[in-house]
Scaffold this active site. Structure first.
Site, mmCIF file in Angstrom:
data_model
loop_
_atom_site.group_PDB
_atom_site.id
_atom_site.type_symbol
_atom_site.label_atom_id
_atom_site.label_comp_id
_atom_site.label_asym_id
_atom_site.label_seq_id
_atom_site.Cartn_x
_atom_site.Cartn_y
_atom_site.Cartn_z
ATOM 1 N N TYR A 103 0.820 -1.220 0.000
ATOM 2 C CA TYR A 103 0.000 0.000 0.000
ATOM 3 C C TYR A 103 0.850 1.264 0.000
ATOM 4 O O TYR A 103 0.464 2.291 -0.558
ATOM 5 C CB TYR A 103 -0.938 -0.003 1.212
ATOM 6 C CG TYR A 103 -2.151 -0.885 1.009
ATOM 7 C CD1 TYR A 103 -3.042 -0.635 -0.022
ATOM 8 C CD2 TYR A 103 -2.391 -1.969 1.839
ATOM 9 C CE1 TYR A 103 -4.148 -1.445 -0.226
ATOM 10 C CE2 TYR A 103 -3.498 -2.788 1.658
ATOM 11 C CZ TYR A 103 -4.370 -2.518 0.614
ATOM 12 O OH TYR A 103 -5.457 -3.329 0.415
ATOM 13 N N GLU A 194 4.072 -31.128 14.224
ATOM 14 C CA GLU A 194 3.309 -30.513 13.133
ATOM 15 C C GLU A 194 2.117 -29.714 13.627
ATOM 16 O O GLU A 194 1.888 -28.592 13.185
ATOM 17 C CB GLU A 194 2.821 -31.614 12.168
ATOM 18 C CG GLU A 194 1.941 -31.078 11.040
ATOM 19 C CD GLU A 194 1.464 -32.176 10.102
ATOM 20 O OE1 GLU A 194 2.073 -33.268 10.107
ATOM 21 O OE2 GLU A 194 0.491 -31.936 9.364
ATOM 22 N N ASP A 246 2.549 -35.861 10.990
ATOM 23 C CA ASP A 246 1.587 -36.886 10.606
ATOM 24 C C ASP A 246 2.228 -37.898 9.652
ATOM 25 O O ASP A 246 3.203 -37.578 8.947
ATOM 26 C CB ASP A 246 0.386 -36.254 9.881
ATOM 27 C CG ASP A 246 -0.552 -35.526 10.830
ATOM 28 O OD1 ASP A 246 -0.502 -35.804 12.044
ATOM 29 O OD2 ASP A 246 -1.334 -34.686 10.345
#
Length: 361
Positions: A103, A194, A246
């Site tokens: 911006y 994780e 996982d």
């Protein structure tokens, strides 16, 4: 561990690099030459896997961005505006988010960016060209880093904090992690997990005490600040880093990006990758041996596993065998699957067995 001059010395080095860039542009103008920038190519054909270091790096090719090209002059000027904006931030000891920088460009003479993707790419150009991280340039992403819990005392500005006393949520790793000083650490290893659900399980079960560990919650794919923290803990504190994710292709890759970096960030992997980190996550072998609850592999999981088989980062016998076995099983399992045997099982049984396996190997 570094002294009080860490932050000031880092800023001074960054300012010197930015001033050198400005002087080179001015020198070309004084010589009557159109100024140009030499930017390392980040195209896929210029990204190579460095076997020696164990992560992706950029190859030798460069792109030239010249003020003499009508097609490039706006981007050339915007690149210099970004560099000047960063110099002002670093000089003032402030930082801005990538969104704020986007911006801010609305008021620049060369004109604004068409979208934030365009401004983010220019920041990556500067990182690759100058050999600095965006965090060095005082530019931060919107997202926070993850959390760490354990006996680590750090100094952030004038504030000294022990991560054991920062509440159950732990100490939040800030985007400015390179400005944080490690004052004292009694831990002997880092266990990075994780999910924040497993992070809180390990904190609740006092895994940090049982394993003399700093427990780090990765929040899925680790943010750059989190990866930088892990690298600094490994190199400056001498702590081995262990990754618990996982048992699926995406968990595997969360660990591998910490270990070997990503192709997209090949130009800064030397600052982020932790090649000595070890995987202690759920494997296909664990699914069978622990008789874990599983989910069927989806088509996207199968396709991803086949991609990993061809990825040079997964070339070891261990990864090739585990990926093949998961494809044959057609199943995957989450970290939380060990709750089948009780909430404490993961700390009392699984992690001790995994630590013994990798640390005595």
């Amino acid at each position: 561990m570094k002294g009080e001059s860490r932050e000031g010395g880092r800023r001074q080095r960054v300012l010197e690099v930015l001033k050198k860039l400005g002087k080179e542009v001015l020198q070309e103008l004084r010589e009557g030459k159109p100024p140009k920038l030499k930017i390392p190519s980040r195209g896929t054909s210029n990204i190579v896997y460095d076997e020696e270091h164990g992560y992706y790096v950029l190859g030798p090719r460069y792109e030239i961005r010249s003020a003499s090209s009508m097609a490039q002059v706006k981007k050339f000027a915007q690149t210099l505006c970004v560099a000047e904006f960063c110099k002002e931030l670093v000089s003032a000891g402030k930082f801005a988010t990538l969104r704020e920088m986007y911006y801010t460009a609305e008021g620049w003479e060369p004109g604004p960016f068409k979208d934030q993707d365009e401004s983010d790419l220019l920041v990556e150009d500067l990182e690759a060209m100058l050999g600095l991280k965006r965090e060095d340039l005082a530019l931060m992403p919107e997202e926070d880093g993850a959390a760490v819990f354990g006996d680590l005392t750090i100094k952030e500005g004038d504030v000294t904090i022990n991560a054991l006393k920062a509440g159950r949520g732990g100490y939040t790793i800030p985007p400015t992690i390179d400005e944080v000083e490690f004052v004292k650490c009694k831990a002997k290893r880092v266990i990075a997990v994780e999910t924040m659900g497993m992070y809180h399980r390990l904190v609740q079960e006092e895994a940090w005490k049982k394993f003399d560990a700093l427990i780090v919650g990765l929040k899925g794919q680790a943010a750059r600040a989190t990866r930088r923290f892990l690298k600094r803990a490994n190199e400056e504190l001498g702590l081995p880093v262990l990754l618990f994710t996982d048992g699926d292709p995406f968990g595997f890759h969360i660990a591998m990006v910490v270990i070997s970096g990503s192709a997209k960030l090949a130009y800064v992997n030397h600052e982020l990758a932790v090649p000595k980190a070890k995987f202690i996550g759920v494997t296909a072998t664990d699914i069978v041996e622990y008789d874990l609850p599983t989910d069927k592999l989806r088509e996207i999981d199968i396709a991803r596993l086949k991609q990993l088989q061809k990825d040079p980062r997964y070339g070891s016998k261990f990864w090739q065998e585990e990926i093949k076995k998961m494809l044959e099983l057609g199943k995957k399992a989450e970290q939380q699957a060990f709750a089948k045997y009780g909430l404490e099982y993961v700390v009392k049984e699984y992690l001790p067995a995994k630590l013994e396996e990798v640390e005595e190997a």
